[in-house]
Write a protein that holds these residues in place. Structure first.
Motif, PDB file in Angstrom:
ATOM      1  N   ALA A  99      -8.702 -43.793  19.701  1.00 22.44           N
ATOM      2  CA  ALA A  99      -7.763 -42.677  19.545  1.00 22.44           C
ATOM      3  C   ALA A  99      -7.419 -41.948  20.825  1.00 22.44           C
ATOM      4  N   GLY A 100      -7.899 -42.424  21.982  1.00 25.44           N
ATOM      5  CA  GLY A 100      -7.658 -41.667  23.195  1.00 25.44           C
ATOM      6  C   GLY A 100      -8.689 -40.562  23.327  1.00 25.44           C
ATOM      7  N   PRO A 101      -8.707 -39.900  24.479  1.00 29.25           N
ATOM      8  CA  PRO A 101      -9.720 -38.870  24.703  1.00 29.25           C
ATOM      9  C   PRO A 101      -9.380 -37.583  23.950  1.00 29.25           C
ATOM     10  N   LEU A 102      -9.914 -37.441  22.743  1.00 30.55           N
ATOM     11  CA  LEU A 102      -9.644 -36.237  21.948  1.00 30.55           C
ATOM     12  C   LEU A 102     -10.542 -35.104  22.424  1.00 30.55           C
ATOM     13  N   VAL A 103      -9.928 -33.961  22.698  1.00 34.82           N
ATOM     14  CA  VAL A 103     -10.733 -32.836  23.175  1.00 34.82           C
ATOM     15  C   VAL A 103     -11.217 -31.980  22.006  1.00 34.82           C
ATOM     16  N   PHE A 104     -12.315 -31.299  22.228  1.00 32.13           N
ATOM     17  CA  PHE A 104     -12.829 -30.238  21.355  1.00 32.13           C
ATOM     18  C   PHE A 104     -13.482 -30.711  20.064  1.00 32.13           C
ATOM     19  N   VAL A 105     -13.249 -31.977  19.639  1.00 37.50           N
ATOM     20  CA  VAL A 105     -13.877 -32.410  18.384  1.00 37.50           C
ATOM     21  C   VAL A 105     -15.400 -32.353  18.516  1.00 37.50           C
ATOM     22  N   GLY A 150     -17.148 -34.046  10.844  1.00 43.30           N
ATOM     23  CA  GLY A 150     -16.374 -34.729  11.877  1.00 43.30           C
ATOM     24  C   GLY A 150     -15.171 -35.461  11.300  1.00 43.30           C
ATOM     25  N   PRO A 151     -15.412 -36.374  10.336  1.00 41.36           N
ATOM     26  CA  PRO A 151     -14.282 -37.066   9.724  1.00 41.36           C
ATOM     27  C   PRO A 151     -13.298 -36.116   9.061  1.00 41.36           C
ATOM     28  N   ALA A 152     -13.807 -35.089   8.353  1.00 43.20           N
ATOM     29  CA  ALA A 152     -12.905 -34.167   7.665  1.00 43.20           C
ATOM     30  C   ALA A 152     -11.968 -33.509   8.670  1.00 43.20           C
ATOM     31  N   LEU A 153     -12.507 -33.074   9.813  1.00 45.95           N
ATOM     32  CA  LEU A 153     -11.693 -32.374  10.808  1.00 45.95           C
ATOM     33  C   LEU A 153     -10.596 -33.280  11.359  1.00 45.95           C
ATOM     34  N   VAL A 154     -10.964 -34.494  11.779  1.00 50.42           N
ATOM     35  CA  VAL A 154      -9.975 -35.365  12.416  1.00 50.42           C
ATOM     36  C   VAL A 154      -8.935 -35.855  11.404  1.00 50.42           C
ATOM     37  N   VAL A 155      -9.395 -36.203  10.194  1.00 55.48           N
ATOM     38  CA  VAL A 155      -8.444 -36.676   9.179  1.00 55.48           C
ATOM     39  C   VAL A 155      -7.479 -35.551   8.796  1.00 55.48           C
ATOM     40  N   SER A 196      -0.687 -33.463  11.760  1.00 56.91           N
ATOM     41  CA  SER A 196       0.158 -33.948  12.845  1.00 56.91           C
ATOM     42  C   SER A 196       1.367 -34.713  12.304  1.00 56.91           C
ATOM     43  N   ARG A 197       1.220 -35.304  11.103  1.00 55.28           N
ATOM     44  CA  ARG A 197       2.359 -36.018  10.508  1.00 55.28           C
ATOM     45  C   ARG A 197       3.314 -35.060   9.811  1.00 55.28           C
ATOM     46  N   LEU A 198       2.779 -33.942   9.279  1.00 55.48           N
ATOM     47  CA  LEU A 198       3.583 -33.087   8.421  1.00 55.48           C
ATOM     48  C   LEU A 198       4.324 -31.995   9.184  1.00 55.48           C
ATOM     49  N   GLY A 251      -4.146 -35.195  19.514  1.00 52.58           N
ATOM     50  CA  GLY A 251      -4.883 -34.427  20.514  1.00 52.58           C
ATOM     51  C   GLY A 251      -4.403 -32.987  20.608  1.00 52.58           C
ATOM     52  N   VAL A 252      -3.088 -32.789  20.363  1.00 52.65           N
ATOM     53  CA  VAL A 252      -2.546 -31.438  20.421  1.00 52.65           C
ATOM     54  C   VAL A 252      -3.141 -30.591  19.296  1.00 52.65           C
ATOM     55  N   ILE A 253      -3.206 -31.181  18.097  1.00 49.75           N
ATOM     56  CA  ILE A 253      -3.744 -30.436  16.948  1.00 49.75           C
ATOM     57  C   ILE A 253      -5.218 -30.109  17.164  1.00 49.75           C
ATOM     58  N   THR A 254      -6.025 -31.105  17.586  1.00 50.79           N
ATOM     59  CA  THR A 254      -7.453 -30.814  17.748  1.00 50.79           C
ATOM     60  C   THR A 254      -7.651 -29.756  18.832  1.00 50.79           C
ATOM     61  N   ALA A 255      -6.780 -29.768  19.862  1.00 54.73           N
ATOM     62  CA  ALA A 255      -6.891 -28.739  20.898  1.00 54.73           C
ATOM     63  C   ALA A 255      -6.548 -27.376  20.322  1.00 54.73           C
ATOM     64  N   LEU A 256      -5.512 -27.329  19.462  1.00 58.71           N
ATOM     65  CA  LEU A 256      -5.114 -26.058  18.852  1.00 58.71           C
ATOM     66  C   LEU A 256      -6.207 -25.506  17.947  1.00 58.71           C
ATOM     67  N   VAL A 257      -6.922 -26.421  17.258  1.00 61.13           N
ATOM     68  CA  VAL A 257      -8.030 -25.985  16.411  1.00 61.13           C
ATOM     69  C   VAL A 257      -9.238 -25.625  17.264  1.00 61.13           C
ATOM     70  N   GLY A 258      -9.468 -26.425  18.314  1.00 69.75           N
ATOM     71  CA  GLY A 258     -10.708 -26.296  19.080  1.00 69.75           C
ATOM     72  C   GLY A 258     -10.736 -25.116  20.026  1.00 69.75           C
ATOM     73  N   ALA A 259      -9.586 -24.830  20.672  1.00 70.57           N
ATOM     74  CA  ALA A 259      -9.583 -23.771  21.681  1.00 70.57           C
ATOM     75  C   ALA A 259     -10.043 -22.420  21.110  1.00 70.57           C
ATOM     76  N   PRO A 260      -9.507 -22.006  19.935  1.00 66.87           N
ATOM     77  CA  PRO A 260      -9.993 -20.730  19.396  1.00 66.87           C
ATOM     78  C   PRO A 260     -11.496 -20.741  19.106  1.00 66.87           C
ATOM     79  N   VAL A 261     -12.015 -21.888  18.633  1.00 67.31           N
ATOM     80  CA  VAL A 261     -13.453 -21.954  18.351  1.00 67.31           C
ATOM     81  C   VAL A 261     -14.248 -21.771  19.645  1.00 67.31           C
ATOM     82  N   LEU A 262     -13.761 -22.416  20.724  1.00 67.32           N
ATOM     83  CA  LEU A 262     -14.431 -22.250  22.019  1.00 67.32           C
ATOM     84  C   LEU A 262     -14.453 -20.780  22.417  1.00 67.32           C
ATOM     85  N   MET A 263     -13.293 -20.095  22.224  1.00 72.59           N
ATOM     86  CA  MET A 263     -13.217 -18.665  22.550  1.00 72.59           C
ATOM     87  C   MET A 263     -14.240 -17.883  21.741  1.00 72.59           C
TER      88      MET A 263
END
Lengths: 328, 271
Positions: A249-255, A282-287, A293-295, A305-317
């Motif tokens: 899937a490429g280098p997914l960030v924040f998962v 893990g699977p629930a988050l990515v799926v 990302s499709r909808l 990767g954009v979606i996981t970053a959008l979900v992940g960045a606030p959690v990091l904060m």
């Protein structure tokens, strides 16, 4: 909330995310037809979309989430740092660099083998370890992460450099590096299974000693464990898992950051309980992220990767801004 | 030659022979000979930086010797498998930490690791050892409490309970009372005494000489990586030894109840 309920929620969420990913998006098909195909009826085209487009994509997404979540939890337990994720130890970056290099030499994302990504992941890891060894601080988890950040920066710059060399490769790398599970097929998923099986065996061997490392290196040694060997095995497993996920899937960030964070919130800090909960989370988050990302911009798609970053960045904060960091 | 050689190194459960320990180029312990008397509490005392913690880590197989050997029941401890050593010798380091939310029972379960095989489930023997350890350290009532909600003394007793669950004849503790107030110190020292009463051989690094005299049967007094004197506190603690160790002069009295030496009227020696 009872313990049982807390443990069941993530599995329920995974089930919902899986259903949603089968019913919506990826191939124009109304959800009613998808639903009837799901129960074994409906049009042949509908069954094709379901079984050959959406199901492999679901399996790939779930596998990627599983691998990254577990790898993140292992790395965090190893470094006793709740911010550690595969991106920090040079693992994802090494993997991405190896894949980019392969693309530059003519491989296309469709024919990439898991092995290239895993070799890259391991090489990234080895570079970090060598850097810490040179300083004579190989035993210090915090410096390990610092060295990892340095190596990650270096490898990402090198990857950017590769993209300057060749226009065709640059386009393909750019598409892959944002992270996506679109259009993945069964044979790519099958290719990762040996790695997952091997990783499972090693994790089962090393899990009890790894848990004891949370009590400190001397306590672990006093209990008859060998911290050096535990570290080595965990790092190998992380390379296996992250390499497999990156190849898919490429280098997914924040998962790798978000999944263990959520698991710990439900189960507490013990790595054994955390890992069990990473299996559904893990699977629930990515799926779920992939379905979004499709909808969001249908009929076209956002990169995963954009979606996981959008979900992940606030959690990091949230983790960083929390009054005190959770100790592991 | 020190008094330590009075204890035969071949029959002592744990002993050091010509032991040299170093951090990098810096030699901390110089060709040291000592032995822990079986079934007794040994206190290792000395000024800061004298190498007492290093010696304890060396005895516990954590610190690999530069020269000489540590003998566990007469066998070189580094020739034995780590698990085998962990079944005979438990170590409680000075600084301990645990993941947030870890309960006392969770912690004590770790003590069973040396007895568990790969993938082996929690056995009846493990459960029995857990319950006995919780009872022995008087933390059974706290079993389900997270460590971070306990007082310093309770937490230290929980850690000692983990060592008890390891069911080893030997227990080594590095400054077990260093961060505790007086009441909690006594609580922990009395627990250590009661463990010795049940037949364990115990060695502990102790910062406070007065406590060492009161709670130990055997004293090892160290300076600059060497043993100055070793033996029963009432015999080895003299005003000369205290001056040699800490550079202070004092008068000695003897506790009317226990006969252990008590230091009074301490003054720094003008050098």
């Amino acid at each position: 909330m009872t313990t049982r309920v807390r443990y069941l929620i993530p599995w329920g969420l995974l089930l919902l995310a899986a259903l949603a990913s089968l019913l919506f998006g990826a191939g124009s098909l109304p959800w009613q037809e998808a639903a009837s195909a799901l129960v074994g009826q409906g049009h042949e085209d509908a069954r094709f979309v379901l079984l050959e487009l959406r199901l492999p994509r679901l399996a790939v997404g779930a596998t990627v989430g599983l691998a990254l979540g577990v790898a993140g939890a292992l790395l965090q337990a190893l470094t006793r740092n709740p911010l550690a994720e595969p991106g920090l130890l040079g693992v994802s970056a090494g993997s991405a660099f190896a894949v980019s290099l392969a693309i530059l030499f003519g491989a296309s994302t469709a024919t990439l083998t898991t092995l290239v990504a895993q070799a890259g992941a391991l090489a990234g890891c080895a570079l970090v370890l060598a850097a810490t060894r040179l300083q004579g601080t190989g035993q210090d988890p915090v410096r390990l992460v610092l060295a990892g950040a340095t190596v990650t920066g270096l490898l990402l710059s090198l990857t950017s450099l590769l993209m300057l060399i060749d226009q065709r490769a640059a386009d393909e790398i750019r598409f892959w590096i944002t992270g996506s599970v679109a259009g993945r097929q069964w044979h790519q998923w099958w290719a990762t299974l040996p790695s997952l099986a091997l990783a499972t065996v090693v994790i089962l061997t090393v899990i009890r000693p790894l848990a004891s490392l949370a009590l400190g290196e001397r306590v672990a040694m006093g209990l008859g464990h060998r911290p050096g060997l535990i570290r080595l095995l965990v790092i190998l497993v992380v390379a296996l898992l992250v390499g497999a996920a990156t190849a898919l899937a490429g280098p997914l960030v924040f998962v790798g950051l978000v999944v263990p964070f959520a698991a710990r919130a439900l189960a507490g800090a013990d790595i054994r309980r955390t890992l069990w909960l990473c299996l559904p989370i893990g699977p629930a988050l990515v799926v779920f992220a992939d379905t979004l990302s499709r909808l969001l911009v249908a009929p076209s798609e956002l990169p995963l990767g954009v979606i996981t970053a959008l979900v992940g960045a606030p959690v990091l904060m949230v983790i960083v801004r929390a009054r005190r960091m959770p100790t592991l | 030659m020190t008094d330590a050689t009075m204890t035969d190194t071949t029959t002592a459960p744990l002993s050091a022979r010509h032991l040299t320990l170093a951090h990098g180029e810096h030699t901390i312990i110089h060709e040291l000979d000592t032995a822990l008397p079986a079934g007794q509490v040994t206190a290792i005392v000395g000024p800061n930086g004298c190498g007492k913690s290093t010696l304890l880590n060396g005895l516990a197989r954590i610190h690999k010797p530069r020269g000489g050997a540590v003998l566990l029941n007469g066998a070189d401890i580094h020739a034995l498998p780590a698990r085998e050593v962990a079944r005979r010798l438990a170590l409680l380091p000075q600084e301990t930490h645990a993941p947030e939310g870890l309960t006392v029972a969770d912690l004590v379960r770790f003590g069973r690791h040396p007895h568990q095989r790969w993938l082996q489930q929690w056995s009846e023997a493990d459960q029995r050892a857990l319950e006995q350890a919780l009872a022995a350290a008087d933390v059974a009532d706290l079993a389900d409490r997270p460590l971070d909600t306990l007082s310093g003394g309770q937490r230290q007793r929980a850690w000692i309970a983990m060592s008890i669950a390891q069911e080893t004849p030997l227990l080594l503790l590095d400054e077990p009372t260093s961060a505790l107030d007086l009441g909690h110190q006594i609580e922990v020292f009395e627990l250590i005494r009661s463990l010795a009463g049940q037949g364990k051989t115990i060695a502990m690094v102790v910062h406070d000489l007065a406590s060492a005299c009161r709670y130990a049967d055997h004293l090892i007094a160290m300076r600059e990586g060497r043993i100055l004197r070793a033996g029963a506190p009432a015999e080895v603690v003299t005003t000369e030894l205290i001056e040699a160790l800490y550079g202070v002069t004092c008068d000695l009295m003897h506790d009317p109840a226990s006969g252990s030496p008590v230091l009074i009227n301490l003054r720094r020696v003008a050098r």
